[in-house]
Motif scaffolding. Structure first.
Motif, PDB file in Angstrom:
ATOM      1  N   GLN A   1       0.827  -1.212   0.000  1.00 45.39           N
ATOM      2  CA  GLN A   1       0.000   0.000   0.000  1.00 45.39           C
ATOM      3  C   GLN A   1       0.857   1.255   0.000  1.00 45.39           C
ATOM      4  N   ASP A   2       1.898   1.275   0.828  1.00 50.08           N
ATOM      5  CA  ASP A   2       2.761   2.454   0.903  1.00 50.08           C
ATOM      6  C   ASP A   2       3.495   2.699  -0.403  1.00 50.08           C
ATOM      7  N   LEU A   3       3.979   1.623  -1.027  1.00 50.97           N
ATOM      8  CA  LEU A   3       4.717   1.783  -2.274  1.00 50.97           C
ATOM      9  C   LEU A   3       3.815   2.305  -3.391  1.00 50.97           C
ATOM     10  N   ALA A   4       2.535   1.997  -3.315  1.00 47.44           N
ATOM     11  CA  ALA A   4       1.607   2.491  -4.336  1.00 47.44           C
ATOM     12  C   ALA A   4       1.265   3.959  -4.144  1.00 47.44           C
ATOM     13  N   LEU A   5       1.467   4.473  -2.918  1.00 44.62           N
ATOM     14  CA  LEU A   5       1.030   5.829  -2.605  1.00 44.62           C
ATOM     15  C   LEU A   5       2.132   6.879  -2.683  1.00 44.62           C
ATOM     16  N   ARG A   6       3.383   6.446  -2.523  1.00 43.57           N
ATOM     17  CA  ARG A   6       4.463   7.439  -2.477  1.00 43.57           C
ATOM     18  C   ARG A   6       5.567   7.098  -3.470  1.00 43.57           C
ATOM     19  N   PRO A   7       6.240   8.117  -4.016  1.00 40.42           N
ATOM     20  CA  PRO A   7       7.328   7.839  -4.962  1.00 40.42           C
ATOM     21  C   PRO A   7       8.538   7.249  -4.249  1.00 40.42           C
ATOM     22  N   LEU A   8       9.321   6.506  -4.989  1.00 45.62           N
ATOM     23  CA  LEU A   8      10.539   5.946  -4.423  1.00 45.62           C
ATOM     24  C   LEU A   8      11.520   7.069  -4.120  1.00 45.62           C
ATOM     25  N   PRO A   9      12.157   7.050  -2.944  1.00 42.42           N
ATOM     26  CA  PRO A   9      13.073   8.128  -2.569  1.00 42.42           C
ATOM     27  C   PRO A   9      14.423   7.995  -3.262  1.00 42.42           C
ATOM     28  N   ARG A  10      15.176   9.061  -3.202  1.00 43.17           N
ATOM     29  CA  ARG A  10      16.557   9.017  -3.689  1.00 43.17           C
ATOM     30  C   ARG A  10      17.478   8.731  -2.503  1.00 43.17           C
ATOM     31  N   PRO A  11      18.338   7.735  -2.603  1.00 44.25           N
ATOM     32  CA  PRO A  11      19.253   7.445  -1.493  1.00 44.25           C
ATOM     33  C   PRO A  11      20.225   8.593  -1.259  1.00 44.25           C
ATOM     34  N   ARG A  12      20.725   8.663  -0.029  1.00 47.04           N
ATOM     35  CA  ARG A  12      21.704   9.687   0.306  1.00 47.04           C
ATOM     36  C   ARG A  12      23.053   9.346  -0.335  1.00 47.04           C
ATOM     37  N   PRO A  13      23.702  10.288  -0.981  1.00 48.62           N
ATOM     38  CA  PRO A  13      25.005  10.010  -1.568  1.00 48.62           C
ATOM     39  C   PRO A  13      26.101   9.985  -0.493  1.00 48.62           C
ATOM     40  N   ASN A  14      27.176   9.214  -0.783  1.00 50.80           N
ATOM     41  CA  ASN A  14      28.359   9.182   0.082  1.00 50.80           C
ATOM     42  C   ASN A  14      28.024   8.844   1.532  1.00 50.80           C
ATOM     43  N   HIS A  15      27.108   7.910   1.694  1.00 54.17           N
ATOM     44  CA  HIS A  15      26.672   7.500   3.025  1.00 54.17           C
ATOM     45  C   HIS A  15      27.594   6.403   3.541  1.00 54.17           C
ATOM     46  N   GLN A  16      28.074   6.521   4.788  1.00 52.08           N
ATOM     47  CA  GLN A  16      28.947   5.529   5.398  1.00 52.08           C
ATOM     48  C   GLN A  16      28.299   4.969   6.661  1.00 52.08           C
ATOM     49  N   VAL A  17      28.604   3.716   6.967  1.00 49.70           N
ATOM     50  CA  VAL A  17      28.029   3.063   8.139  1.00 49.70           C
ATOM     51  C   VAL A  17      28.297   3.853   9.413  1.00 49.70           C
ATOM     52  N   ILE A  18      29.515   4.326   9.582  1.00 50.49           N
ATOM     53  CA  ILE A  18      29.900   5.028  10.813  1.00 50.49           C
ATOM     54  C   ILE A  18      29.120   6.325  10.983  1.00 50.49           C
ATOM     55  N   ASP A  19      28.570   6.861   9.878  1.00 49.31           N
ATOM     56  CA  ASP A  19      27.770   8.080   9.987  1.00 49.31           C
ATOM     57  C   ASP A  19      26.510   7.852  10.822  1.00 49.31           C
ATOM     58  N   ASP A  20      25.971   6.636  10.778  1.00 54.16           N
ATOM     59  CA  ASP A  20      24.739   6.319  11.497  1.00 54.16           C
ATOM     60  C   ASP A  20      24.996   5.952  12.953  1.00 54.16           C
ATOM     61  N   LEU A  21      26.144   5.326  13.226  1.00 57.51           N
ATOM     62  CA  LEU A  21      26.414   4.759  14.546  1.00 57.51           C
ATOM     63  C   LEU A  21      27.775   5.230  15.063  1.00 57.51           C
ATOM     64  N   PRO A  22      27.876   6.483  15.469  1.00 54.35           N
ATOM     65  CA  PRO A  22      29.178   6.998  15.915  1.00 54.35           C
ATOM     66  C   PRO A  22      29.721   6.288  17.142  1.00 54.35           C
ATOM     67  N   HIS A  23      28.861   5.627  17.936  1.00 55.37           N
ATOM     68  CA  HIS A  23      29.349   4.928  19.118  1.00 55.37           C
ATOM     69  C   HIS A  23      30.283   3.770  18.766  1.00 55.37           C
ATOM     70  N   LEU A  24      30.253   3.309  17.518  1.00 55.82           N
ATOM     71  CA  LEU A  24      31.137   2.211  17.130  1.00 55.82           C
ATOM     72  C   LEU A  24      32.607   2.599  17.192  1.00 55.82           C
ATOM     73  N   ALA A  25      32.875   3.882  17.296  1.00 55.10           N
ATOM     74  CA  ALA A  25      34.272   4.334  17.393  1.00 55.10           C
ATOM     75  C   ALA A  25      34.963   3.815  18.644  1.00 55.10           C
ATOM     76  N   ASP A  26      34.187   3.396  19.673  1.00 55.70           N
ATOM     77  CA  ASP A  26      34.840   2.894  20.895  1.00 55.70           C
ATOM     78  C   ASP A  26      35.387   1.474  20.733  1.00 55.70           C
ATOM     79  N   GLN A  27      35.083   0.823  19.614  1.00 52.64           N
ATOM     80  CA  GLN A  27      35.615  -0.500  19.268  1.00 52.64           C
ATOM     81  C   GLN A  27      35.087  -1.649  20.138  1.00 52.64           C
TER      82      GLN A  27
END
Length: 360
Positions: free
Chosen positions: A212-238
């Motif tokens: 239902q949702d896919l029929a109602l809204r256009p497909l989004p454009r992904p964010r360019p140059n996206h990195q995993v660490i951008d989402d989860l900065p706490h991973l820097a503590d190893q």
């Protein structure tokens, strides 16, 4: 009057027939019941989502309660998959593609493929052209498929929370390839909380809502140059990295210390000891997942579920707190891991753990 206008009683009868056939391994009876219902007017999407899906949910519930064996659970799941195929091959399900192209796949390491298959068939019924890749799809192969086709969206399914780190890498890789990602399944948490954390483009609680949702809204454009660490900065503590890499050593150390911390283990036979080692491995794996997403609830929910599973199988859940204590000693220099383990112990000891069931 068609079956679809008599939905509640007729669907219950059909679900009962499918359950009985799945439980006794009768593929012919299962597929015949589904085909006959479709011949008599049952809507194909209703058959998929309001009959087969609930029956499969019951399979999981019965296994968790120890009322069916692992072998029965696997056989029933296979028969439900054949029932889905029977729906897909029936004339009532033949729909010409009128929309774009979607790739449906399970995260690498995820073997629960039926939810993804149900989504794929529902999307076909709604007019999408669907490439269904099945269970345990390695990310490089998924990306190669994206590049080789004109797919407009990847729909990624996972039921197991420990697959979340892999799911995150896959989401990021698909977005880097210019393709948005819809995710679904129990792994992504209550109300899709981990889907948002891992920056998926869409989350849907079920196949019908996704369609239902896919029929109602256009497909989004992904964010360019996206990195995993951008989402989860706490991973820097190893902490996640170190605990994940040392999981075998942690399991071994806890296993060796458990006989002293939980003396009842000294009477375990070989099979019980093997299962204990497997349980320890799962506990450490869920701990690493909690470290990855920085959310203790994924760990505490697993512990509560495990306590119920152990109790249903006649194994004392009182063995779990000593395991957490031993892990805490091994990880005394890891503050986030220590906090998660303390929360886990608190959730287990806040109410009395149930005693193991014994046979009469």
């Amino acid at each position: 009057m068609t079956i679809d206008t008599m939905r509640p009683p007729v669907l219950g009868v059909l679900a009962g027939h499918l359950w009985d056939a799945a439980l006794c391994g009768d593929e012919a009876a299962a597929t015949e019941a589904v085909r006959r219902a479709l011949d008599e007017g049952l809507d194909a999407e209703v058959a998929l989502l309001d009959v087969i899906a609930p029956v499969q949910g019951r399979v999981g519930e019965e296994w968790a309660a120890n009322r069916i064996t692992v072998a029965q659970e696997h056989a029933a799941t296979a028969i439900n998959e054949r029932a889905v195929a029977a729906v897909a091959q029936h004339p009532a399900a033949r729909t010409a593609p009128t929309r774009g192209r979607i790739t449906v796949a399970c995260v690498d390491g995820e073997w629960h493929a039926l939810p993804a298959r149900l989504l794929a068939e529902v999307l076909k019924l709604r007019g999408w052209r669907v490439d269904y890749l099945g269970a345990q799809v390695p990310t490089p192969h998924l990306i190669a498929h994206i590049h080789a086709t004109d797919t407009g969206l990847v729909a990624l399914s996972s039921s197991i929370p420990t697959r979340l780190p892999t799911a995150h890498a896959t989401i990021t890789a698909c977005q880097a390839a210019g393709t948005p990602v819809l995710v679904g399944g129990a792994a992504f948490g209550p109300n899709g909380r981990y889907a948002r954390l891992l920056k998926a483009d869409y989350w849907a609680p079920d196949a019908r809502t996704a369609a239902q949702d896919l029929a109602l809204r256009p497909l989004p454009r992904p964010r360019p140059n996206h990195q995993v660490i951008d989402d989860l900065p706490h991973l820097a503590d190893q902490e996640y990295t170190v605990v994940a890499r040392t999981r075998p050593q942690l399991v071994r150390a806890v296993f060796e210390g458990l006989e002293d911390a939980y003396p009842a283990m000294r009477g375990y036979g070989e099979t019980q000891r093997e299962r204990t080692a497997e349980d320890l491995s799962h506990i450490v794996e869920f701990l690493t997942t909690a470290l990855y997403i920085d959310d203790e609830e994924v760990f505490t929910r697993f512990l509560q579920w495990t306590a119920g599973i152990l109790t249903a199988r006649g194994v004392p859940a009182q063995s779990l707190p000593p395991v957490l204590d031993l892990l805490g000693r091994e990880l005394k220099d890891f503050p986030r891991a220590g906090a998660i383990l303390r929360s886990g112990r608190a959730c287990l000891t806040s109410t009395p753990l149930p005693a193991a069931r014994t046979s009469a």
